[in-house]
Design a protein around this motif. Structure first.
Motif, PDB file in Angstrom:
ATOM      1  N   ARG A 197       0.967  -1.143  -0.121  1.00 59.61           N
ATOM      2  CA  ARG A 197      -0.091   0.200  -0.044  1.00 59.61           C
ATOM      3  C   ARG A 197       0.931   1.415   0.019  1.00 59.61           C
ATOM      4  NH1 ARG A 197      -3.480   2.900  -1.934  1.00 59.61           N
ATOM      5  NH2 ARG A 197      -4.888   4.367  -0.763  1.00 59.61           N
ATOM      6  N   GLN A 198       2.002   1.160   0.681  1.00 59.79           N
ATOM      7  CA  GLN A 198       2.840   2.372   0.630  1.00 59.79           C
ATOM      8  C   GLN A 198       3.409   2.482  -0.379  1.00 59.79           C
ATOM      9  OE1 GLN A 198       5.090   0.855   4.118  1.00 59.79           O
ATOM     10  NE2 GLN A 198       4.559   2.589   5.420  1.00 59.79           N
ATOM     11  N   VAL A 199       3.904   1.574  -1.275  1.00 58.57           N
ATOM     12  CA  VAL A 199       4.271   1.400  -2.506  1.00 58.57           C
ATOM     13  C   VAL A 199       3.449   2.226  -3.569  1.00 58.57           C
ATOM     14  CG1 VAL A 199       5.280   0.234  -4.671  1.00 58.57           C
ATOM     15  CG2 VAL A 199       6.227   0.015  -2.329  1.00 58.57           C
ATOM     16  N   GLU A 200       2.035   1.490  -3.389  1.00 52.73           N
ATOM     17  CA  GLU A 200       1.090   2.096  -4.154  1.00 52.73           C
ATOM     18  C   GLU A 200       0.724   3.520  -4.131  1.00 52.73           C
ATOM     19  OE1 GLU A 200      -3.878   1.235  -4.894  1.00 52.73           O
ATOM     20  OE2 GLU A 200      -2.664   0.019  -3.225  1.00 52.73           O
ATOM     21  N   LEU A 201       0.985   4.078  -3.017  1.00 56.08           N
ATOM     22  CA  LEU A 201       0.667   5.592  -2.667  1.00 56.08           C
ATOM     23  C   LEU A 201       1.812   6.617  -3.151  1.00 56.08           C
ATOM     24  CD1 LEU A 201      -0.931   5.574   0.858  1.00 56.08           C
ATOM     25  CD2 LEU A 201      -2.101   6.332  -1.164  1.00 56.08           C
ATOM     26  N   GLY A 202       3.025   5.794  -3.526  1.00 47.47           N
ATOM     27  CA  GLY A 202       4.016   6.556  -4.178  1.00 47.47           C
ATOM     28  C   GLY A 202       5.581   6.356  -3.787  1.00 47.47           C
ATOM     29  N   ALA A 203       5.414   5.404  -2.674  1.00 46.89           N
ATOM     30  CA  ALA A 203       6.859   5.140  -2.165  1.00 46.89           C
ATOM     31  C   ALA A 203       7.844   4.568  -3.039  1.00 46.89           C
ATOM     32  CB  ALA A 203       6.663   4.150  -0.798  1.00 46.89           C
ATOM     33  N   GLN A 204       9.086   5.183  -3.064  1.00 51.76           N
ATOM     34  CA  GLN A 204      10.019   4.751  -4.160  1.00 51.76           C
ATOM     35  C   GLN A 204      10.316   2.977  -3.917  1.00 51.76           C
ATOM     36  OE1 GLN A 204      11.839   5.874  -6.469  1.00 51.76           O
ATOM     37  NE2 GLN A 204      13.167   4.004  -6.691  1.00 51.76           N
ATOM     38  N   GLY A 205      10.236   2.578  -2.475  1.00 56.49           N
ATOM     39  CA  GLY A 205      10.582   1.190  -2.231  1.00 56.49           C
ATOM     40  C   GLY A 205      10.413   1.151  -0.827  1.00 56.49           C
ATOM     41  N   ILE A 206      11.008   0.240  -0.067  1.00 55.71           N
ATOM     42  CA  ILE A 206      10.676   0.103   1.259  1.00 55.71           C
ATOM     43  C   ILE A 206      12.230  -0.204   1.997  1.00 55.71           C
ATOM     44  CG2 ILE A 206       8.422  -0.912   1.347  1.00 55.71           C
ATOM     45  CD1 ILE A 206       9.982  -3.645   1.953  1.00 55.71           C
ATOM     46  N   THR A 207      12.263   0.116   3.041  1.00 57.35           N
ATOM     47  CA  THR A 207      13.358   0.094   4.157  1.00 57.35           C
ATOM     48  C   THR A 207      13.072  -1.147   5.314  1.00 57.35           C
ATOM     49  OG1 THR A 207      13.999   2.449   4.173  1.00 57.35           O
ATOM     50  CG2 THR A 207      15.032   0.897   5.794  1.00 57.35           C
ATOM     51  N   VAL A 208      14.150  -2.228   5.379  1.00 56.54           N
ATOM     52  CA  VAL A 208      13.753  -3.108   6.410  1.00 56.54           C
ATOM     53  C   VAL A 208      15.116  -3.132   7.137  1.00 56.54           C
ATOM     54  CG1 VAL A 208      12.435  -4.394   4.782  1.00 56.54           C
ATOM     55  CG2 VAL A 208      14.957  -4.973   4.905  1.00 56.54           C
ATOM     56  N   ALA A 209      14.809  -3.853   8.354  1.00 54.30           N
ATOM     57  CA  ALA A 209      15.789  -3.951   9.472  1.00 54.30           C
ATOM     58  C   ALA A 209      16.738  -5.037   9.002  1.00 54.30           C
ATOM     59  CB  ALA A 209      15.207  -3.940  10.554  1.00 54.30           C
ATOM     60  N   LYS A 210      16.232  -6.232   8.818  1.00 50.09           N
ATOM     61  CA  LYS A 210      16.941  -7.111   8.422  1.00 50.09           C
ATOM     62  C   LYS A 210      16.862  -8.172   7.344  1.00 50.09           C
ATOM     63  CE  LYS A 210      14.190 -10.130  11.663  1.00 50.09           C
ATOM     64  NZ  LYS A 210      14.060 -10.934  12.778  1.00 50.09           N
ATOM     65  N   LEU A 211      17.532  -8.890   6.997  1.00 52.05           N
ATOM     66  CA  LEU A 211      17.607  -9.635   5.828  1.00 52.05           C
ATOM     67  C   LEU A 211      16.179 -10.509   5.830  1.00 52.05           C
ATOM     68  CD1 LEU A 211      18.774 -10.842   3.372  1.00 52.05           C
ATOM     69  CD2 LEU A 211      20.335 -12.394   4.659  1.00 52.05           C
TER      70      LEU A 211
END
Length: 230
Positions: A45-59
């Motif tokens: 949903r965040q990507v659908e709203l326009g986010a470039q991609g995502i950040t995560v904390a771990k593999l």
């Protein structure tokens, strides 16, 4: 009697739109940190709203998000150990990946895993601007690590990033703004130092929700990574 998570959908949606609008107004990319919700549907949903991609904390989080179809992921942490490097190598064949680095030993290990790859692994230097958790110091220490990366086959220096986590402990809105201003100034000065030394710094990434709630971005910042804003 089984506990359940209850989400106010309207409030969540308003928060998600606020984050995207904050990035759009500043002319920067939004790459939300998904460690807050750890839910692929919400990341999508965040990507659908326009986010470039995502950040995560771990593999492991990156693997789950990639399996859900998200193909632009930044692991804002240091990945170490043979087994994890093997998993990282596999994942890099499924999605565009970037990884944080803060030590020559880690750079060497990543290079060992990716040296023979046709496409280099993008890395961002983790800069400690006061959170005192991970990262190299801004300025000369960051430049020295950039020089190590430049000599490491299989890696490409993409940029620098910081997390103003210490803003959570601020005693006032004014203190939050001051923490964020200083962090951004350190990041911009470090990027300038690296660029003058001949390094291409595509990304200057910052982000912690408290700072982004109350403070503005300085010109030159390219990306924000709030998480708990959702």
């Amino acid at each position: 009697d089984t506990p359940a998570l209850v989400v106010d959908i309207d409030l969540m949606e308003a928060n998600l739109k606020w984050g995207q609008e904050k990035a759009d107004r500043a002319g920067v990319k939004l790459r939300p940190h998904t460690k807050t919700h750890r839910t692929p549907a919400l990341a999508l949903r965040q990507v659908e709203l326009g986010a470039q991609g995502i950040t995560v904390a771990k593999l492991g989080e990156a693997e789950v998000m990639a399996a859900a179809g998200i193909d632009d992921i930044f692991i804002a942490n240091e990945v170490v150990g043979k087994r994890k490097l093997e998993r990282l190598w596999q994942l890099a064949r499924q999605a565009r990946l970037a990884v944080g680095v803060d030590h020559p030993a880690q750079v060497k290990a990543l290079s060992g895993a990716f040296a023979r790859e046709e496409k280099p692994l993008e890395v961002l230097i983790d800069v400690d601007t006061g959170d005192a958790r991970t990262g190299v110091q801004s300025g000369q220490p960051a430049l020295e690590l950039a020089q190590v990366i430049a000599e490491a086959p299989g890696l490409k220096l993409w940029g620098i990033y910081a997390h103003e986590g210490h803003s959570y402990g601020a005693q006032s809105v004014g203190q939050v703004k001051e923490i964020f201003r200083r962090s951004q100034e350190e990041m911009l000065a470090t990027a300038d130092l690296l660029r003058k030394a001949g390094f291409s710094i595509e990304e200057i990434s910052v982000g912690a929700t408290p700072a982004l709630l109350v403070a503005d971005l300085l010109p030159g910042i390219t990306e924000i990574r709030p998480g708990t804003y959702i």
